[in-house]
Design a protein around this motif. Structure first.
Motif, PDB file in Angstrom:
ATOM      1  N   ILE A   8       0.872  -1.168   0.000  1.00  0.00           N
ATOM      2  CA  ILE A   8       0.000   0.000   0.000  1.00  0.00           C
ATOM      3  C   ILE A   8       0.910   1.219   0.000  1.00  0.00           C
ATOM      4  N   HIS A   9       0.963   1.886  -1.119  1.00  0.00           N
ATOM      5  CA  HIS A   9       1.923   2.966  -1.295  1.00  0.00           C
ATOM      6  C   HIS A   9       1.522   4.191  -0.477  1.00  0.00           C
ATOM      7  N   GLY A  10       2.533   4.895  -0.010  1.00  0.00           N
ATOM      8  CA  GLY A  10       2.303   6.097   0.774  1.00  0.00           C
ATOM      9  C   GLY A  10       3.070   7.272   0.198  1.00  0.00           C
ATOM     10  N   MET A  11       2.666   8.448   0.572  1.00  0.00           N
ATOM     11  CA  MET A  11       3.363   9.664   0.157  1.00  0.00           C
ATOM     12  C   MET A  11       4.782   9.641   0.719  1.00  0.00           C
ATOM     13  N   ALA A  12       5.769   9.893  -0.126  1.00  0.00           N
ATOM     14  CA  ALA A  12       7.165   9.841   0.296  1.00  0.00           C
ATOM     15  C   ALA A  12       7.569  11.130   1.007  1.00  0.00           C
ATOM     16  N   PHE A  13       8.580  11.014   1.859  1.00  0.00           N
ATOM     17  CA  PHE A  13       9.086  12.180   2.584  1.00  0.00           C
ATOM     18  C   PHE A  13       9.632  13.236   1.640  1.00  0.00           C
ATOM     19  N   LEU A  14      10.004  12.823   0.426  1.00  0.00           N
ATOM     20  CA  LEU A  14      10.624  13.742  -0.520  1.00  0.00           C
ATOM     21  C   LEU A  14       9.721  14.929  -0.831  1.00  0.00           C
ATOM     22  N   ASP A  15       8.415  14.720  -0.815  1.00  0.00           N
ATOM     23  CA  ASP A  15       7.487  15.815  -1.101  1.00  0.00           C
ATOM     24  C   ASP A  15       7.616  16.936  -0.071  1.00  0.00           C
ATOM     25  N   LEU A  16       7.734  16.557   1.205  1.00  0.00           N
ATOM     26  CA  LEU A  16       7.859  17.573   2.246  1.00  0.00           C
ATOM     27  C   LEU A  16       9.228  18.240   2.217  1.00  0.00           C
ATOM     28  N   VAL A  17      10.254  17.484   1.839  1.00  0.00           N
ATOM     29  CA  VAL A  17      11.597  18.062   1.760  1.00  0.00           C
ATOM     30  C   VAL A  17      11.649  19.132   0.673  1.00  0.00           C
ATOM     31  N   LEU A  18      11.123  18.816  -0.495  1.00  0.00           N
ATOM     32  CA  LEU A  18      11.163  19.761  -1.609  1.00  0.00           C
ATOM     33  C   LEU A  18      10.280  20.978  -1.358  1.00  0.00           C
ATOM     34  N   ASP A  19       9.416  20.896  -0.360  1.00  0.00           N
ATOM     35  CA  ASP A  19       8.581  22.033   0.018  1.00  0.00           C
ATOM     36  C   ASP A  19       9.422  23.190   0.555  1.00  0.00           C
ATOM     37  N   ARG A  20      10.628  22.903   1.054  1.00  0.00           N
ATOM     38  CA  ARG A  20      11.461  23.938   1.673  1.00  0.00           C
ATOM     39  C   ARG A  20      12.641  24.373   0.807  1.00  0.00           C
ATOM     40  N   VAL A  21      12.706  23.883  -0.424  1.00  0.00           N
ATOM     41  CA  VAL A  21      13.788  24.291  -1.324  1.00  0.00           C
ATOM     42  C   VAL A  21      13.186  24.723  -2.658  1.00  0.00           C
ATOM     43  N   TYR A  22      14.016  25.366  -3.458  1.00  0.00           N
ATOM     44  CA  TYR A  22      13.611  25.734  -4.815  1.00  0.00           C
ATOM     45  C   TYR A  22      14.450  24.917  -5.790  1.00  0.00           C
ATOM     46  N   TRP A  23      13.932  23.774  -6.161  1.00  0.00           N
ATOM     47  CA  TRP A  23      14.659  22.913  -7.089  1.00  0.00           C
ATOM     48  C   TRP A  23      14.191  23.210  -8.503  1.00  0.00           C
ATOM     49  N   THR A  24      15.099  23.671  -9.340  1.00  0.00           N
ATOM     50  CA  THR A  24      14.733  24.025 -10.711  1.00  0.00           C
ATOM     51  C   THR A  24      14.672  22.809 -11.616  1.00  0.00           C
ATOM     52  N   GLY A  25      15.471  21.782 -11.311  1.00  0.00           N
ATOM     53  CA  GLY A  25      15.518  20.602 -12.163  1.00  0.00           C
ATOM     54  C   GLY A  25      16.413  20.762 -13.375  1.00  0.00           C
ATOM     55  N   HIS A  26      17.033  21.929 -13.540  1.00  0.00           N
ATOM     56  CA  HIS A  26      17.818  22.205 -14.744  1.00  0.00           C
ATOM     57  C   HIS A  26      19.103  21.383 -14.812  1.00  0.00           C
ATOM     58  N   SER A  27      19.628  20.987 -13.672  1.00  0.00           N
ATOM     59  CA  SER A  27      20.874  20.203 -13.678  1.00  0.00           C
ATOM     60  C   SER A  27      20.688  18.855 -12.995  1.00  0.00           C
ATOM     61  N   GLY A  28      19.440  18.407 -12.899  1.00  0.00           N
ATOM     62  CA  GLY A  28      19.172  17.105 -12.305  1.00  0.00           C
ATOM     63  C   GLY A  28      19.127  17.160 -10.788  1.00  0.00           C
ATOM     64  N   LEU A  29      19.156  15.995 -10.172  1.00  0.00           N
ATOM     65  CA  LEU A  29      19.131  15.882  -8.718  1.00  0.00           C
ATOM     66  C   LEU A  29      19.729  14.538  -8.326  1.00  0.00           C
ATOM     67  N   ALA A  30      20.701  14.570  -7.427  1.00  0.00           N
ATOM     68  CA  ALA A  30      21.287  13.333  -6.906  1.00  0.00           C
ATOM     69  C   ALA A  30      20.664  13.028  -5.547  1.00  0.00           C
ATOM     70  N   LEU A  31      20.431  11.752  -5.287  1.00  0.00           N
ATOM     71  CA  LEU A  31      19.818  11.319  -4.030  1.00  0.00           C
ATOM     72  C   LEU A  31      20.672  10.218  -3.425  1.00  0.00           C
TER      73      LEU A  31
END
Length: 330
Positions: A182-205
């Motif tokens: 049963i899939h759940g909302m990932a923590f990543l959504d709340l993390v990205l809420d506090r940053v401005y990620w443009t996506g122009h140069s990708g994202l490493a995790l």
């Protein structure tokens, strides 16, 4: 050694009372296995260990429930229904979870009986991979051998940085047993809420552990999110800060090999119950170990030479919309 006389199956009260079991010598030892045999109309014959029911006898299941990052409104309807089913029939269900998952589930489904798994984080001399392997063995045995309906509760998404879930999935697959996710909302959504990620140069995790202890080198030309800064925590409490400075110090020293001391980084974490606000602070890399952080904190590392926007701490979003008319009437 010849076969012993067939015995009645230990689960004659179940739907497969016609089955029998025969004792067979296991190769290389004196322990015995059971072969369940059926009537001519119900061929079976699968060999199972002594402590395991035959396939036809077992009607258990294993469900892994993602509860979302923290707040009740993040749960899916499917997750809520699974919790309510366990409350309605506590004799059929066995529910397991860590402290933070238990608190959220109990708030949604009062009366839910949850078995604690906090001991996993306090086993002296037992590393996490071994503890997770033991957990996977226990949960699959409860479901597929003992015939229970098992719910395993996890925070966030079951598929996002959860080594225990990975161990369970692999063990179930090896046993050719199906599990329900049963899939759940990932923590990543709340993390990205506090940053401005443009996506122009990708994202490493990466896990913070990968960088601090495994020597992973980052791509300084792309922003990176490092998760679980407080990995050394041992209580199962998501807000535990006691041992995070050890991780933060090693992480700071490793990152200093690639980034200048004054490189800005964003520490992102939750305020904990009851509000679970998205908190954050912007500091220089050199100050990373100056203040402890909760277990599930994250570190946003902006790229070198990237847009200034990606190094800016964003204001938290509003949780609930305010009805202007209700404000006036009050």
């Amino acid at each position: 050694m010849g076969l012993a006389q067939p015995e009645r199956c230990a689960h004659d009260g179940g739907p497969c009372g016609v089955h029998r079991r025969q004792k067979l010598p296991q190769s290389g030892g004196s322990q015995m296995s059971h072969r369940c045999t059926a009537t001519a109309t119900e061929p079976h014959g699968a060999i199972r260990p002594h402590s395991v029911r035959c396939e036809v006898c077992v009607s258990g299941s294993l469900t892994i429930v993602g509860l979302g990052p923290a707040r009740p409104e993040h749960l899916t309807q499917e997750a809520v229904q699974a919790l309510q089913a366990a409350v309605a029939d506590p004799h059929s269900w066995r529910v397991y979870g860590l402290a933070h998952a238990r608190a959220l589930a109990e708030a949604i489904a009062p009366g839910l009986q949850i078995r604690s798994l906090d001991y996993l984080y306090g086993l002296t001399g037992v590393d996490r991979p071994l503890a997770y392997a033991d957990l996977a063995e226990m949960l699959t045995r409860r479901a597929f051998s003992d015939g229970h309906h098992v719910l395993y509760l996890v925070a966030g998404s079951p598929l996002f940085y959860n080594d225990a879930v990975l161990a369970i999935r692999r063990r179930a697959a090896a046993q050719e047993q199906a599990i329900r996710l049963i899939h759940g909302m990932a923590f990543l959504d709340l993390v990205l809420d506090r940053v401005y990620w443009t996506g122009h140069s990708g994202l490493a995790l990466w896990s913070a552990w990968n960088v601090a202890f495994d020597g992973v080198a980052l791509d300084v030309g792309a922003p990176t999110l490092l998760v679980q800064l407080g990995e050394f925590g041992s209580s199962g409490d998501a807000l535990n800060e006691d041992r995070s400075p050890e991780m933060l110090g090693k992480l700071r020293d490793r990152l200093r090999r690639q980034y200048p001391a004054d490189h800005p980084v964003l520490v992102l974490y939750s305020s904990g119950p009851p509000e679970y606000r998205s908190e954050g602070r912007r500091i220089e890399l050199s100050a990373l170990a100056d203040q402890p952080v909760p277990v599930y904190s994250n570190l946003w590392v902006p790229s070198i030479g990237g847009p200034d926007l990606e190094a800016t701490l964003a204001a938290p979003s509003v949780r609930r919309m305010v009805d202007p008319l209700s404000e006036v009437l009050s």
